[in-house]
Design a protein around this motif. Structure first.
Motif, PDB file in Angstrom:
ATOM      1  N   MET A  72       0.827  -1.205   0.000  1.00 40.95           N
ATOM      2  CA  MET A  72       0.000   0.000   0.000  1.00 40.95           C
ATOM      3  C   MET A  72       0.865   1.261   0.000  1.00 40.95           C
ATOM      4  N   ALA A  73       1.992   1.237   0.714  1.00 41.90           N
ATOM      5  CA  ALA A  73       2.887   2.400   0.725  1.00 41.90           C
ATOM      6  C   ALA A  73       3.431   2.668  -0.682  1.00 41.90           C
ATOM      7  N   VAL A  74       3.842   1.606  -1.361  1.00 35.13           N
ATOM      8  CA  VAL A  74       4.337   1.753  -2.742  1.00 35.13           C
ATOM      9  C   VAL A  74       3.212   2.253  -3.647  1.00 35.13           C
ATOM     10  N   ALA A  75       2.013   1.703  -3.450  1.00 27.15           N
ATOM     11  CA  ALA A  75       0.874   2.113  -4.269  1.00 27.15           C
ATOM     12  C   ALA A  75       0.561   3.594  -4.078  1.00 27.15           C
ATOM     13  N   PHE A  76       0.631   4.083  -2.843  1.00 24.13           N
ATOM     14  CA  PHE A  76       0.382   5.502  -2.612  1.00 24.13           C
ATOM     15  C   PHE A  76       1.473   6.369  -3.226  1.00 24.13           C
ATOM     16  N   ALA A  77       2.702   5.885  -3.259  1.00 24.03           N
ATOM     17  CA  ALA A  77       3.779   6.627  -3.909  1.00 24.03           C
ATOM     18  C   ALA A  77       3.499   6.758  -5.403  1.00 24.03           C
ATOM     19  N   VAL A  78       3.034   5.676  -6.024  1.00 22.85           N
ATOM     20  CA  VAL A  78       2.698   5.720  -7.451  1.00 22.85           C
ATOM     21  C   VAL A  78       1.543   6.685  -7.692  1.00 22.85           C
ATOM     22  N   LEU A  79       0.534   6.639  -6.829  1.00 22.54           N
ATOM     23  CA  LEU A  79      -0.588   7.569  -6.980  1.00 22.54           C
ATOM     24  C   LEU A  79      -0.136   9.020  -6.835  1.00 22.54           C
ATOM     25  N   ALA A  80       0.810   9.267  -5.940  1.00 26.80           N
ATOM     26  CA  ALA A  80       1.323  10.632  -5.777  1.00 26.80           C
ATOM     27  C   ALA A  80       2.040  11.096  -7.041  1.00 26.80           C
ATOM     28  N   VAL A  81       2.823  10.204  -7.659  1.00 26.41           N
ATOM     29  CA  VAL A  81       3.504  10.560  -8.916  1.00 26.41           C
ATOM     30  C   VAL A  81       2.478  10.827 -10.009  1.00 26.41           C
ATOM     31  N   TRP A  82       1.470   9.975 -10.091  1.00 25.58           N
ATOM     32  CA  TRP A  82       0.412  10.130 -11.100  1.00 25.58           C
ATOM     33  C   TRP A  82      -0.262  11.488 -10.956  1.00 25.58           C
ATOM     34  N   GLN A  83      -0.605  11.857  -9.730  1.00 30.18           N
ATOM     35  CA  GLN A  83      -1.274  13.122  -9.517  1.00 30.18           C
ATOM     36  C   GLN A  83      -0.320  14.311  -9.687  1.00 30.18           C
ATOM     37  N   ALA A  84       0.968  14.100  -9.412  1.00 31.88           N
ATOM     38  CA  ALA A  84       1.940  15.176  -9.643  1.00 31.88           C
ATOM     39  C   ALA A  84       2.031  15.494 -11.135  1.00 31.88           C
ATOM     40  N   ARG A 103      -6.200  21.055 -11.850  1.00 29.72           N
ATOM     41  CA  ARG A 103      -4.781  20.884 -11.532  1.00 29.72           C
ATOM     42  C   ARG A 103      -4.517  21.154 -10.053  1.00 29.72           C
ATOM     43  N   ALA A 104      -5.210  22.109  -9.461  1.00 32.01           N
ATOM     44  CA  ALA A 104      -5.063  22.364  -8.023  1.00 32.01           C
ATOM     45  C   ALA A 104      -5.582  21.178  -7.216  1.00 32.01           C
ATOM     46  N   GLY A 105      -6.682  20.582  -7.661  1.00 35.65           N
ATOM     47  CA  GLY A 105      -7.200  19.391  -7.003  1.00 35.65           C
ATOM     48  C   GLY A 105      -6.208  18.242  -7.064  1.00 35.65           C
ATOM     49  N   ALA A 106      -5.556  18.082  -8.210  1.00 31.74           N
ATOM     50  CA  ALA A 106      -4.529  17.048  -8.335  1.00 31.74           C
ATOM     51  C   ALA A 106      -3.368  17.338  -7.390  1.00 31.74           C
ATOM     52  N   GLY A 107      -3.019  18.598  -7.223  1.00 32.06           N
ATOM     53  CA  GLY A 107      -1.964  18.962  -6.275  1.00 32.06           C
ATOM     54  C   GLY A 107      -2.334  18.603  -4.848  1.00 32.06           C
ATOM     55  N   CYS A 108      -3.588  18.784  -4.492  1.00 32.77           N
ATOM     56  CA  CYS A 108      -4.047  18.390  -3.149  1.00 32.77           C
ATOM     57  C   CYS A 108      -3.985  16.878  -2.977  1.00 32.77           C
ATOM     58  N   ARG A 109      -4.297  16.135  -4.026  1.00 33.52           N
ATOM     59  CA  ARG A 109      -4.211  14.671  -3.955  1.00 33.52           C
ATOM     60  C   ARG A 109      -2.757  14.213  -3.831  1.00 33.52           C
ATOM     61  N   VAL A 110      -1.825  14.960  -4.411  1.00 28.75           N
ATOM     62  CA  VAL A 110      -0.407  14.638  -4.234  1.00 28.75           C
ATOM     63  C   VAL A 110      -0.055  14.676  -2.746  1.00 28.75           C
ATOM     64  N   VAL A 111      -0.508  15.716  -2.076  1.00 27.43           N
ATOM     65  CA  VAL A 111      -0.229  15.862  -0.642  1.00 27.43           C
ATOM     66  C   VAL A 111      -0.871  14.714   0.137  1.00 27.43           C
ATOM     67  N   THR A 112      -2.115  14.381  -0.183  1.00 24.74           N
ATOM     68  CA  THR A 112      -2.818  13.312   0.521  1.00 24.74           C
ATOM     69  C   THR A 112      -2.134  11.968   0.326  1.00 24.74           C
ATOM     70  N   TYR A 113      -1.860  11.606  -0.919  1.00 27.43           N
ATOM     71  CA  TYR A 113      -1.221  10.313  -1.189  1.00 27.43           C
ATOM     72  C   TYR A 113       0.200  10.274  -0.632  1.00 27.43           C
ATOM     73  N   TYR A 115       1.234  11.882   2.039  1.00 32.86           N
ATOM     74  CA  TYR A 115       1.093  11.721   3.490  1.00 32.86           C
ATOM     75  C   TYR A 115       0.802  10.262   3.845  1.00 32.86           C
ATOM     76  N   LEU A 116      -0.110   9.635   3.114  1.00 33.95           N
ATOM     77  CA  LEU A 116      -0.427   8.231   3.380  1.00 33.95           C
ATOM     78  C   LEU A 116       0.787   7.339   3.165  1.00 33.95           C
ATOM     79  N   CYS A 117       1.549   7.597   2.117  1.00 34.00           N
ATOM     80  CA  CYS A 117       2.761   6.825   1.841  1.00 34.00           C
ATOM     81  C   CYS A 117       3.776   6.994   2.965  1.00 34.00           C
TER      82      CYS A 117
END
Length: 144
Positions: A72-84, A103-113, A115-117
């Motif tokens: 799950m940690a690796v998966a959240f890292a991938v999601l953060a890259v995707w949203q970045a 794009r701002a929403g995607a930036g917020c998801r980067v922070v969320t993913y 943080y989870l990672c």
């Protein structure tokens, strides 16, 4: 810059490996929600002693927990890259304010993913999440 941004976006869109990794990340995000639901049901049924340490900490002590949380940690890292990528060069099909909001929403998801990672990684590597603070302290800090 526009040519390189367009090439980054098109490369990410065409990559089947990246597509599969993102799908795994979304499955991991779904698993996180299932863990929270599992703990909620356990609390309702009277399992207070099992859930006082936190859902993810409890899961880490299960035989399958460490590999699952690591995945799950690796998966959240991938999601953060995707949203970045989406935050930096995405949503080219939209124009004006709508594109900036997406794009701002995607930036917020980067922070969320991210943080989870980081939370999962800290818990797995150091035995504690959030630098040794409890879930109650973290919740209090977020709500403050």
């Amino acid at each position: 810059m526009d040519v390189s941004a367009r090439s980054v976006e098109s490369s990410a869109r065409r990559s089947t490996v990246f597509d599969r990794l993102v799908r795994c990340g979304l499955v991991g995000y779904g698993l996180l929600h299932l863990v929270v639901a599992w703990v909620s049901v356990s609390l309702v049924r009277g399992g207070h002693q099992r859930t006082s340490q936190g859902a993810l900490q409890h899961l880490a002590h299960e035989p399958y927990g460490v590999p699952l949380l690591g995945g799950m940690a690796v998966a959240f890292a991938v999601l953060a890259v995707w949203q970045a990528i989406a935050a930096l060069v995405g949503y080219r099909h939209l124009e004006g304010r709508r594109r900036h909001v997406m794009r701002a929403g995607a930036g917020c998801r980067v922070v969320t993913y991210g943080y989870l990672c980081m939370s999962l990684s800290r818990m797995l590597l150091g035995g504690q999440s959030h630098g040794g603070s409890s879930a109650r302290q973290t919740s209090a800090g977020v709500l403050a």
